[in-house]
Design a protein around this motif. Structure first.
Motif, PDB file in Angstrom:
ATOM      1  N   PRO A 182      -6.275  -1.053   7.808  1.00 23.76           N
ATOM      2  CA  PRO A 182      -6.791   0.086   8.583  1.00 23.76           C
ATOM      3  C   PRO A 182      -6.308   0.019  10.029  1.00 23.76           C
ATOM      4  CG  PRO A 182      -8.495  -1.558   8.251  1.00 23.76           C
ATOM      5  CD  PRO A 182      -7.329  -2.023   7.453  1.00 23.76           C
ATOM      6  N   LEU A 183      -5.772   1.102  10.528  1.00 22.08           N
ATOM      7  CA  LEU A 183      -5.316   1.156  11.915  1.00 22.08           C
ATOM      8  C   LEU A 183      -6.150   2.129  12.741  1.00 22.08           C
ATOM      9  CD1 LEU A 183      -1.432   1.147  11.376  1.00 22.08           C
ATOM     10  CD2 LEU A 183      -2.936  -0.777  11.958  1.00 22.08           C
ATOM     11  N   LEU A 184      -6.307   3.332  12.246  1.00 23.86           N
ATOM     12  CA  LEU A 184      -7.050   4.335  13.001  1.00 23.86           C
ATOM     13  C   LEU A 184      -7.801   5.232  12.018  1.00 23.86           C
ATOM     14  CD1 LEU A 184      -7.584   5.545  15.836  1.00 23.86           C
ATOM     15  CD2 LEU A 184      -5.633   7.091  15.421  1.00 23.86           C
ATOM     16  N   ASP A 185      -9.113   5.208  12.116  1.00 17.80           N
ATOM     17  CA  ASP A 185      -9.929   6.046  11.226  1.00 17.80           C
ATOM     18  C   ASP A 185     -11.045   6.748  11.982  1.00 17.80           C
ATOM     19  OD1 ASP A 185     -11.654   4.003  11.785  1.00 17.80           O
ATOM     20  OD2 ASP A 185     -12.036   3.445   9.704  1.00 17.80           O
ATOM     21  N   GLY A 186     -10.925   6.810  13.301  1.00 15.86           N
ATOM     22  CA  GLY A 186     -11.951   7.472  14.095  1.00 15.86           C
ATOM     23  C   GLY A 186     -13.265   6.721  14.142  1.00 15.86           C
TER      24      GLY A 186
ATOM     25  N   ARG B 174     -14.763   5.346  11.504  1.00 14.99           N
ATOM     26  CA  ARG B 174     -15.538   5.548  10.289  1.00 14.99           C
ATOM     27  C   ARG B 174     -15.986   4.228   9.674  1.00 14.99           C
ATOM     28  NH1 ARG B 174     -14.367   5.137   5.132  1.00 14.99           N
ATOM     29  NH2 ARG B 174     -12.131   4.898   5.557  1.00 14.99           N
ATOM     30  N   ARG B 175     -15.099   3.262   9.554  1.00 13.89           N
ATOM     31  CA  ARG B 175     -15.459   1.993   8.922  1.00 13.89           C
ATOM     32  C   ARG B 175     -16.513   1.244   9.738  1.00 13.89           C
ATOM     33  NH1 ARG B 175     -10.149   2.835   7.507  1.00 13.89           N
ATOM     34  NH2 ARG B 175      -9.576   2.321   5.345  1.00 13.89           N
TER      35      ARG B 175
ATOM     36  N   ALA C 138     -19.271  -3.222   3.322  1.00 17.87           N
ATOM     37  CA  ALA C 138     -18.739  -2.387   4.411  1.00 17.87           C
ATOM     38  C   ALA C 138     -17.928  -3.219   5.395  1.00 17.87           C
ATOM     39  CB  ALA C 138     -19.890  -1.688   5.131  1.00 17.87           C
ATOM     40  N   ALA C 139     -18.367  -4.463   5.676  1.00 14.43           N
ATOM     41  CA  ALA C 139     -17.642  -5.315   6.623  1.00 14.43           C
ATOM     42  C   ALA C 139     -16.264  -5.690   6.092  1.00 14.43           C
ATOM     43  CB  ALA C 139     -18.462  -6.570   6.918  1.00 14.43           C
ATOM     44  N   ALA C 140     -16.161  -5.927   4.788  1.00 15.66           N
ATOM     45  CA  ALA C 140     -14.863  -6.283   4.213  1.00 15.66           C
ATOM     46  C   ALA C 140     -13.868  -5.138   4.343  1.00 15.66           C
ATOM     47  CB  ALA C 140     -15.045  -6.670   2.740  1.00 15.66           C
ATOM     48  N   ASP C 141     -14.364  -3.918   4.415  1.00 16.38           N
ATOM     49  CA  ASP C 141     -13.478  -2.757   4.525  1.00 16.38           C
ATOM     50  C   ASP C 141     -12.852  -2.652   5.910  1.00 16.38           C
ATOM     51  OD1 ASP C 141     -12.302  -0.584   3.227  1.00 16.38           O
ATOM     52  OD2 ASP C 141     -13.716   0.828   4.124  1.00 16.38           O
ATOM     53  N   LEU C 142     -13.315  -3.478   6.866  1.00 12.41           N
ATOM     54  CA  LEU C 142     -12.724  -3.474   8.200  1.00 12.41           C
ATOM     55  C   LEU C 142     -11.374  -4.188   8.227  1.00 12.41           C
ATOM     56  CD1 LEU C 142     -15.877  -4.393  10.337  1.00 12.41           C
ATOM     57  CD2 LEU C 142     -14.824  -2.127  10.127  1.00 12.41           C
ATOM     58  N   TYR C 143     -11.084  -4.971   7.204  1.00 10.24           N
ATOM     59  CA  TYR C 143      -9.913  -5.841   7.212  1.00 10.24           C
ATOM     60  C   TYR C 143      -8.921  -5.411   6.145  1.00 10.24           C
ATOM     61  CZ  TYR C 143     -13.362  -8.321   9.882  1.00 10.24           C
ATOM     62  OH  TYR C 143     -14.318  -8.628  10.810  1.00 10.24           O
ATOM     63  N   PRO C 144      -7.686  -5.920   6.215  1.00  8.43           N
ATOM     64  CA  PRO C 144      -6.661  -5.501   5.252  1.00  8.43           C
ATOM     65  C   PRO C 144      -7.051  -5.842   3.818  1.00  8.43           C
ATOM     66  CG  PRO C 144      -5.679  -6.636   7.125  1.00  8.43           C
ATOM     67  CD  PRO C 144      -7.159  -6.832   7.238  1.00  8.43           C
ATOM     68  N   SER C 145      -6.550  -5.051   2.910  1.00  9.81           N
ATOM     69  CA  SER C 145      -6.721  -5.329   1.489  1.00  9.81           C
ATOM     70  C   SER C 145      -5.358  -5.639   0.883  1.00  9.81           C
ATOM     71  CB  SER C 145      -7.358  -4.133   0.776  1.00  9.81           C
ATOM     72  OG  SER C 145      -6.544  -2.983   0.875  1.00  9.81           O
ATOM     73  N   PHE C 146      -5.354  -6.615  -0.024  1.00  7.78           N
ATOM     74  CA  PHE C 146      -4.122  -7.063  -0.651  1.00  7.78           C
ATOM     75  C   PHE C 146      -4.220  -6.822  -2.157  1.00  7.78           C
ATOM     76  CE2 PHE C 146      -4.711  -9.471   3.198  1.00  7.78           C
ATOM     77  CZ  PHE C 146      -3.456  -9.479   3.785  1.00  7.78           C
ATOM     78  N   SER C 147      -3.112  -6.405  -2.728  1.00  9.97           N
ATOM     79  CA  SER C 147      -3.101  -6.157  -4.166  1.00  9.97           C
ATOM     80  C   SER C 147      -1.799  -6.655  -4.761  1.00  9.97           C
ATOM     81  CB  SER C 147      -3.277  -4.665  -4.462  1.00  9.97           C
ATOM     82  OG  SER C 147      -2.205  -3.916  -3.912  1.00  9.97           O
ATOM     83  N   LEU C 148      -1.878  -7.054  -6.014  1.00  6.85           N
ATOM     84  CA  LEU C 148      -0.706  -7.469  -6.775  1.00  6.85           C
ATOM     85  C   LEU C 148      -0.580  -6.543  -7.971  1.00  6.85           C
ATOM     86  CD1 LEU C 148      -1.201 -11.357  -6.834  1.00  6.85           C
ATOM     87  CD2 LEU C 148       0.344 -10.035  -5.369  1.00  6.85           C
ATOM     88  N   THR C 149       0.645  -6.085  -8.214  1.00  7.00           N
ATOM     89  CA  THR C 149       0.902  -5.245  -9.380  1.00  7.00           C
ATOM     90  C   THR C 149       2.128  -5.775 -10.098  1.00  7.00           C
ATOM     91  OG1 THR C 149       2.263  -3.703  -8.085  1.00  7.00           O
ATOM     92  CG2 THR C 149      -0.080  -3.182  -8.323  1.00  7.00           C
ATOM     93  N   GLY C 150       2.157  -5.578 -11.365  1.00 10.04           N
ATOM     94  CA  GLY C 150       3.307  -6.032 -12.142  1.00 10.04           C
ATOM     95  C   GLY C 150       3.418  -5.245 -13.430  1.00 10.04           C
ATOM     96  N   ALA C 151       4.596  -5.255 -13.971  1.00 10.24           N
ATOM     97  CA  ALA C 151       4.831  -4.563 -15.229  1.00 10.24           C
ATOM     98  C   ALA C 151       5.860  -5.344 -16.035  1.00 10.24           C
ATOM     99  CB  ALA C 151       5.328  -3.143 -14.982  1.00 10.24           C
ATOM    100  N   VAL C 152       5.625  -5.450 -17.313  1.00 13.60           N
ATOM    101  CA  VAL C 152       6.572  -6.052 -18.249  1.00 13.60           C
ATOM    102  C   VAL C 152       6.881  -4.985 -19.288  1.00 13.60           C
ATOM    103  CG1 VAL C 152       6.990  -7.868 -19.931  1.00 13.60           C
ATOM    104  CG2 VAL C 152       5.655  -8.355 -17.857  1.00 13.60           C
ATOM    105  N   GLU C 153       8.140  -4.504 -19.284  1.00 11.10           N
ATOM    106  CA  GLU C 153       8.473  -3.360 -20.126  1.00 11.10           C
ATOM    107  C   GLU C 153       9.783  -3.619 -20.876  1.00 11.10           C
ATOM    108  OE1 GLU C 153       6.863   0.443 -17.653  1.00 11.10           O
ATOM    109  OE2 GLU C 153       8.601  -0.616 -16.810  1.00 11.10           O
ATOM    110  N   LEU C 154       9.882  -2.923 -21.972  1.00  8.86           N
ATOM    111  CA  LEU C 154      11.135  -2.829 -22.707  1.00  8.86           C
ATOM    112  C   LEU C 154      11.596  -1.383 -22.595  1.00  8.86           C
ATOM    113  CD1 LEU C 154      10.260  -4.890 -25.906  1.00  8.86           C
ATOM    114  CD2 LEU C 154      11.657  -5.631 -23.958  1.00  8.86           C
ATOM    115  N   VAL C 155      12.761  -1.168 -21.994  1.00  8.38           N
ATOM    116  CA  VAL C 155      13.275   0.182 -21.743  1.00  8.38           C
ATOM    117  C   VAL C 155      14.680   0.275 -22.350  1.00  8.38           C
ATOM    118  CG1 VAL C 155      13.850   1.917 -20.013  1.00  8.38           C
ATOM    119  CG2 VAL C 155      11.953   0.321 -19.608  1.00  8.38           C
TER     120      VAL C 155
END
Length: 486
Positions: free
Chosen positions: A353-357, A359-360, A312-329
């Motif tokens: 998170p900026l404003l959630d009332g 909740r977190r 729950a404490a980790a949810d107070l802070y930003p989350s970072f994600s990496l996405t990628g795709a390798v495609e033949l089109v």
């Protein structure tokens, strides 16, 4: 208290919540009742010296429905832990798609310029033309666990798996105690019924003797009525014991996952060969924390609740994600597998998170409260465990003293019978006096049988309170109790 201070320090430091620590609980140095030094027996039921009891416990451990459900709960917890752990790993999926789109003839070319060739979107082309698109590739995504939320979720899942394992072991300890209690009670009732049969034979003989004396005018009907009263009371008690013995056999069969009548013949075919253990080492009170599975389970529940705070404490802070795709089109299937069709994509995302009332923050507070509840539950379980041992020791001491007194009483009744028989041979006592002495001896034997049964039940209760069947150093997933069928 220990837990709130850990919570305040760790959450403020953004380290994923408080660390798992063994709670500090005041434990007495020794139990009040003196006992031999050493560890209690793991396979304690073998001390009764009854092979049938050993076999029944071994069968119950393998077939009892409650234990089998507990095993499934362990499996479910393990599967859940695997699911949670998988969330920490990168996700890679393979994609393949072919599309054939005929563009509207009523749409202007300019309105299509904002389109794209991405799957599901409108391709760019002249109105009324047909556009073919072929696409294969791999998509990958990974959420960085910078604040330890996923790590603490894995810790919580692992702790719950361990708690389920200890709960299963606790179910096995409860089962072995219930089987032993039921079996010993069955044998005690069997013994009392046998004594009652002997006593009824004596009562019948005394009634016949009184009737003969009354017919010869040597006594009134008072002795007959007294004998008939005693016979009726003994028959009523015997019938109650027979019913109890049958119900006990049915209960034992259910513990073994058999039909209610599935054990009656086996119990009747074998006679009891039990002896009561005298010297039972109980170890140190502090060892209960390692030996009793219910305490180990409560401690693991506390560890899981503590790890939930980190999630729950980790949810107070930003989350970072990496996405990628390798495609033949490609718009042509023949040109799909070529360098010109290569279309890589990489992206990084941030969600803050900026404003959630609130909740977190409220979720963190909720997890803190539940962790404090788990701590109090653990402390209460420890106190209850200490009480269980002290109660069992007190009852065992009292019932052993009581058994000793009834043993003296039986010996005195036996001596009285021998004296009365000698007097009868010398013409100083009547046959009725001898029968009365026999009845007194059998009554004393019945009281001793009851006292022995109570002592046996106390021994079982003590081993159960000590966490019998689980030595502290047993790290195996299956219990030492599984060896009970040798």
């Amino acid at each position: 208290m220990l837990l709130p201070s850990l919570i305040a320090a760790q959450v403020a430091a953004c380290s994923g919540g408080p660390a798992d620590q063994q709670p500090s609980i005041a434990i007495p140095a020794a139990f009040s009742q003196s006992s031999p030094v050493g560890e209690p027996e793991a396979l304690w039921w073998r001390a009764f010296g009854d092979p049938l009891l050993d076999r029944l416990i071994a069968e119950a451990l393998n077939s009892n429905l409650d234990v089998r459900q507990a095993v499934l709960r362990v499996d479910a917890a393990r599967h859940q832990a695997r699911i949670v752990d998988a969330a920490r790993q990168p996700t890679i999926v393979a994609t393949a798609q072919a599309s054939d789109t005929r563009l509207s003839k009523t749409t202007s070319f300019a309105s299509l310029l904002g389109g794209s060739s991405a799957p599901g979107s409108s391709p760019v082309g002249e109105p009324g033309t047909t556009v073919d698109t072929y696409q294969v590739g791999f998509d990958a995504s990974w959420e960085l666990d910078l604040f330890g939320g996923n790590r603490r979720a894995v810790e919580a899942a692992q702790a719950r798996t361990e708690a389920a394992t200890w709960n299963r072991r606790d179910a096995e300890i409860i089962l072995t105690a219930e089987v032993a209690r039921g079996y010993l009670n069955y044998r005690a009732l069997e013994q009392r019924i046998a004594i009652a049969d002997q006593l009824l034979a004596v009562r019948d003989e005394a009634l016949d003797y009184s009737q003969v004396r009354r017919r010869h005018g040597l006594t009134t009907t008072l002795d007959e009525r007294r004998a008939e009263r005693d016979i009726a009371a003994d028959i009523a008690a015997r019938q109650d014991w027979i019913a109890q013995k049958g119900a006990q056999a049915h209960a034992l069969a259910i513990l073994l996952a058999r039909p209610p009548l599935g054990l009656t013949a086996e119990l009747a075919a074998m006679s009891a060969r039990t002896s009561t253990p005298r010297d039972i080492p109980v170890g140190l009170p502090s060892e209960l924390l390692l030996r009793r599975p219910d305490l180990r389970a409560a401690e693991r529940d506390l560890a899981a609740a503590t790890a939930d705070i980190g999630v729950a404490a980790a949810d107070l802070y930003p989350s970072f994600s990496l996405t990628g795709a390798v495609e033949l089109v490609s718009g042509s299937l023949s040109r799909l597998i070529s360098g010109d069709s290569f279309q890589p994509t990489i992206a990084a995302g941030l969600v803050a998170p900026l404003l959630d009332g609130g909740r977190r923050r409220a979720t963190v507070d909720l997890k803190q409260t539940r962790a404090q509840q788990a701590l109090l539950t653990y402390q209460g379980a420890v106190l209850t465990a200490l009480k269980d041992v002290e109660d069992a020791l007190s009852r065992l001491s009292a019932d052993r003293s009581r058994e000793d007194q009834f043993r003296v009483s039986e010996a005195a009744a036996r001596d009285a019978l021998a004296t009365t028989q000698a007097q009868s041979k010398a013409g100083l006592a009547t046959g009725l006096d001898v029968l009365a002495a026999q009845a007194l001896l059998l009554s004393a034997s019945d009281r001793l049988a009851q006292a022995r049964a109570a002592t046996d039940q106390d021994v079982v209760a003590l081993y159960k309170a000590l966490g019998g069947g689980w030595p502290p150093d047993n790290g195996n997933d299956r219990p030492a109790a599984d060896a009970g069928g040798n």
